[in-house]
Design a protein around this motif. Structure first.
Motif, PDB file in Angstrom:
ATOM      1  N   GLN A 286       0.421  -1.080  -0.046  1.00  0.00           N
ATOM      2  CA  GLN A 286       0.088   0.299  -0.162  1.00  0.00           C
ATOM      3  C   GLN A 286       1.155   1.251   0.090  1.00  0.00           C
ATOM      4  OE1 GLN A 286      -3.070   0.025   3.009  1.00  0.00           O
ATOM      5  NE2 GLN A 286      -3.568   2.423   2.640  1.00  0.00           N
ATOM      6  N   GLY A 287       1.551   1.154   0.514  1.00  0.00           N
ATOM      7  CA  GLY A 287       2.696   2.074   0.501  1.00  0.00           C
ATOM      8  C   GLY A 287       3.710   2.752  -0.146  1.00  0.00           C
ATOM      9  N   LEU A 288       4.238   2.044  -1.169  1.00  0.00           N
ATOM     10  CA  LEU A 288       4.437   2.083  -3.067  1.00  0.00           C
ATOM     11  C   LEU A 288       3.912   1.992  -3.446  1.00  0.00           C
ATOM     12  CD1 LEU A 288       6.334  -1.884  -2.787  1.00  0.00           C
ATOM     13  CD2 LEU A 288       7.578   0.422  -2.616  1.00  0.00           C
ATOM     14  N   ILE A 289       2.436   1.819  -4.007  1.00  0.00           N
ATOM     15  CA  ILE A 289       1.243   1.956  -4.559  1.00  0.00           C
ATOM     16  C   ILE A 289       1.000   3.823  -4.131  1.00  0.00           C
ATOM     17  CG2 ILE A 289      -1.234   2.017  -5.653  1.00  0.00           C
ATOM     18  CD1 ILE A 289       0.383  -0.150  -6.081  1.00  0.00           C
ATOM     19  N   SER A 290       0.644   4.020  -2.863  1.00  0.00           N
ATOM     20  CA  SER A 290       0.363   5.220  -2.787  1.00  0.00           C
ATOM     21  C   SER A 290       1.048   6.425  -3.187  1.00  0.00           C
ATOM     22  CB  SER A 290       0.036   5.462  -0.891  1.00  0.00           C
ATOM     23  OG  SER A 290      -1.064   4.835  -1.043  1.00  0.00           O
ATOM     24  N   MET A 291       2.593   6.241  -2.682  1.00  0.00           N
ATOM     25  CA  MET A 291       4.267   6.692  -3.332  1.00  0.00           C
ATOM     26  C   MET A 291       3.552   6.559  -5.075  1.00  0.00           C
ATOM     27  SD  MET A 291       7.009   5.688  -4.673  1.00  0.00           S
ATOM     28  CE  MET A 291       6.995   4.541  -4.413  1.00  0.00           C
TER      29      MET A 291
ATOM     30  N   ASP B 245       3.165  -5.950 -10.668  1.00  0.00           N
ATOM     31  CA  ASP B 245       3.060  -6.064  -8.830  1.00  0.00           C
ATOM     32  C   ASP B 245       3.398  -4.802  -8.706  1.00  0.00           C
ATOM     33  OD1 ASP B 245       2.655  -8.888  -9.985  1.00  0.00           O
ATOM     34  OD2 ASP B 245       4.566  -9.705  -9.382  1.00  0.00           O
ATOM     35  N   PRO B 246       3.201  -3.915  -7.549  1.00  0.00           N
ATOM     36  CA  PRO B 246       3.652  -2.877  -6.865  1.00  0.00           C
ATOM     37  C   PRO B 246       5.308  -2.483  -6.495  1.00  0.00           C
ATOM     38  CG  PRO B 246       1.884  -4.325  -5.887  1.00  0.00           C
ATOM     39  CD  PRO B 246       2.015  -5.106  -6.612  1.00  0.00           C
ATOM     40  N   ASP B 247       5.900  -4.456  -6.644  1.00  0.00           N
ATOM     41  CA  ASP B 247       6.951  -3.613  -6.148  1.00  0.00           C
ATOM     42  C   ASP B 247       8.475  -4.132  -7.442  1.00  0.00           C
ATOM     43  OD1 ASP B 247       7.173  -6.346  -6.711  1.00  0.00           O
ATOM     44  OD2 ASP B 247       7.988  -6.984  -4.842  1.00  0.00           O
ATOM     45  N   ALA B 248       7.342  -3.784  -8.513  1.00  0.00           N
ATOM     46  CA  ALA B 248       7.913  -3.770  -9.964  1.00  0.00           C
ATOM     47  C   ALA B 248       8.426  -2.387 -10.815  1.00  0.00           C
ATOM     48  CB  ALA B 248       7.483  -4.446 -10.778  1.00  0.00           C
TER      49      ALA B 248
ATOM     50  N   TRP C  87      12.320   1.413  -4.395  1.00  0.00           N
ATOM     51  CA  TRP C  87      11.910   1.507  -5.565  1.00  0.00           C
ATOM     52  C   TRP C  87      11.938   2.935  -6.355  1.00  0.00           C
ATOM     53  CZ3 TRP C  87       8.704   4.214  -8.379  1.00  0.00           C
ATOM     54  CH2 TRP C  87       8.019   3.639  -9.099  1.00  0.00           C
ATOM     55  N   LEU C  88      12.424   4.503  -5.835  1.00  0.00           N
ATOM     56  CA  LEU C  88      12.324   5.369  -6.332  1.00  0.00           C
ATOM     57  C   LEU C  88      13.789   5.742  -6.303  1.00  0.00           C
ATOM     58  CD1 LEU C  88      10.594   8.074  -3.512  1.00  0.00           C
ATOM     59  CD2 LEU C  88      10.161   7.754  -5.984  1.00  0.00           C
ATOM     60  N   SER C  89      15.197   5.377  -5.580  1.00  0.00           N
ATOM     61  CA  SER C  89      15.967   4.958  -6.624  1.00  0.00           C
ATOM     62  C   SER C  89      16.465   4.405  -7.307  1.00  0.00           C
ATOM     63  CB  SER C  89      17.259   4.614  -4.987  1.00  0.00           C
ATOM     64  OG  SER C  89      18.051   4.338  -5.245  1.00  0.00           O
ATOM     65  N   CYS C  90      15.940   3.594  -7.880  1.00  0.00           N
ATOM     66  CA  CYS C  90      15.859   2.393  -9.239  1.00  0.00           C
ATOM     67  C   CYS C  90      15.070   3.530  -9.786  1.00  0.00           C
ATOM     68  CB  CYS C  90      15.128   1.769  -9.159  1.00  0.00           C
ATOM     69  SG  CYS C  90      14.780   0.610 -10.793  1.00  0.00           S
ATOM     70  N   TYR C  91      13.888   4.027 -10.015  1.00  0.00           N
ATOM     71  CA  TYR C  91      13.672   4.487 -11.283  1.00  0.00           C
ATOM     72  C   TYR C  91      14.042   6.063 -11.431  1.00  0.00           C
ATOM     73  CZ  TYR C  91       9.617   8.209 -13.510  1.00  0.00           C
ATOM     74  OH  TYR C  91       9.209   8.909 -13.973  1.00  0.00           O
TER      75      TYR C  91
END
Length: 439
Positions: free
Chosen positions: A197-202, A279-282, A404-408
């Motif tokens: 949920q945190g990943l998706i909201s971010m 997936d949310p973590d992709a 996630w943000l670092s990779c993006y």
């Protein structure tokens, strides 16, 4: 959960269905199929038998060459509101998916919907369902500038428009029309607890991942508010699954049968060229995918993309419109076929099940497209976690918001280093990236 059965009724005489008459010639094979399909999905999910009745009515999907005619705007409509005269440009048979601020029920005309939008401090566009629309009749959807530019999508029975109010936050509103063969409907399944949920909201706040697609949806087994006015769609499943089977993976086929039942029932995939499950973590880059799908033209039997040399892996799955239709019509046959073949459940995850189903039973074309992902379980190159590959559509997994943000951001630095002609489809998306990097 793995002993699920799926019963499909594709005979119009037996299926419970209604269809929309649009008074126009059907020019798309997928449209002809869609108007005949009535589907009842029955899947054993968790410990009980969950029945998802998926009898859906579908608007005809116009071929790209007809979209220009379909989406011609009306003349401006002058509206009286608080002694002021506002001009509202309307487009019939068009929806602007996403960016919802509010939903107003019982709005009796497109003009009233436009007025509501003009009076809302953040609303800059709206979509209204007419009395002839399939669902959501007389509901006005008020839309803002976030999280991404709005895409004009053909949808029979809808009227949409913009307020053209330049003084509002986020103005001027950016809208676009998807390129031929490049329209993306993207969805994610989210666990109601844990990190997802945190990943998706971010991702929503950052205007990235599925929220850069032409239309998006997030599903869970609870109605959860991800951001103001942004809620999950609810699937009929506990979302609990064991680990095991032949490859020691999540035995989640029953869960995703329930998710696909909801996707098919919602029917939004029919308005887009491609359906993408992420997936949310992709770390997912839709701009790159839009370029890659041009190498995989649609055909009557459908096409889906195999993303790994070991077979389809679940972090990102990409299906053409006709492939989703074929999956819906053949999933029941697949359950029966592989239950017989394995003398019981096969112990597969949903990715292997849908791969085997589409390839061996449904006869859908399977195209290898290994640029779709760099993934920890698909023999990734050394240093893949640095996200430096310049063509990969996704990187998986990154389970923390920081990671996630670092990779993006690393993918965007590579994009800017190359200059013009990079990943994304519009200069507006580049501006959004620049703002994110500045933060």
């Amino acid at each position: 959960a793995q002993r699920g059965t799926m019963l499909l009724a594709s005979d119009p005489e037996r299926a419970s269905y209604r269809r929309v008459e649009v008074g126009q010639a059907e020019t798309s094979t997928s449209a002809k199929i869609a108007r005949r399909v009535g589907i009842v999905l029955t899947a054993a999910v968790a410990a009980g038998l969950l029945v998802a009745a998926v009898g859906f009515r579908v608007a005809v999907i116009q071929r790209p060459e007809r979209e220009e005619q379909t989406m011609q705007p009306r003349a401006s409509l002058a509206l009286e509101a608080k002694s002021e005269v506002h001009s509202c440009q309307m487009q019939e048979n068009v929806i602007l998916p996403g960016n919802d601020l509010e939903q107003r029920i019982g709005v009796t005309s497109a003009a009233n919907c436009c007025t509501l939008c003009q009076r809302h401090e953040k609303c800059m566009a709206w979509s209204w369902a007419t009395t002839s629309a399939e669902r959501d009749t007389h509901i006005c959807f008020l839309k803002g500038a976030a999280p991404r530019p709005l895409t004009r999508v053909p949808a029979y029975g809808w009227v949409s428009g913009e307020t053209m109010q330049t003084e509002k936050e986020g103005a001027p509103l950016q809208t676009r029309t998807a390129g031929k063969g490049q329209s993306l409907y993207c969805y994610a399944l989210m666990q109601p607890t844990g990190y997802e949920q945190g990943l998706i909201s971010m991702q929503y706040q950052e205007r990235v991942s599925i929220f850069e697609c032409d239309e998006y949806a997030v599903y869970s087994n609870l109605r959860i508010e991800l951001a103001p006015g942004v809620f999950t769609g609810v699937v009929n499943s506990t979302l609990l699954c064991p680990m095991g089977g032949e490859f020691g993976t999540a035995l989640n086929t029953g869960i995703f049968l329930a998710v696909w039942a909801k996707v098919v029932k919602d029917g939004r995939f029919l308005f887009h060229d491609w359906t993408v499950k992420v997936d949310p973590d992709a770390v997912f880059l839709p701009g790159r995918l839009r370029q890659q799908v041009l190498d995989h033209p649609e055909e009557e039997r459908g096409v889906y993309l195999n993303n790994c040399k070991f077979g389809l892996h679940g972090p990102i799955e990409v299906f053409s419109r006709n492939a989703v239709t074929a999956w819906a019509l053949n999933a029941g046959k697949c359950v029966e076929h592989f239950t017989t073949l394995c003398s019981g459940t096969c112990g597969w995850g949903e990715d292997m099940f849908i791969d085997q189903c589409l390839q061996r039973v449904a006869g859908v074309r399977r195209d290898d497209e290994f640029r779709l992902q760099i993934e920890a379980h698909c023999d990734p190159p050394l240093g893949w976690e640095e996200c430096g590959d310049q063509v990969a559509v996704s990187f998986h997994p990154f389970k923390t918001e920081e990671g996630w943000l670092s990779c993006y951001r690393k993918t965007q630095k590579k994009h800017h280093a190359r200059g013009a002609g990079g990943d994304d489809a519009s200069s507006t998306e580049v501006v959004h990236m620049q703002r994110r990097l500045a933060r």
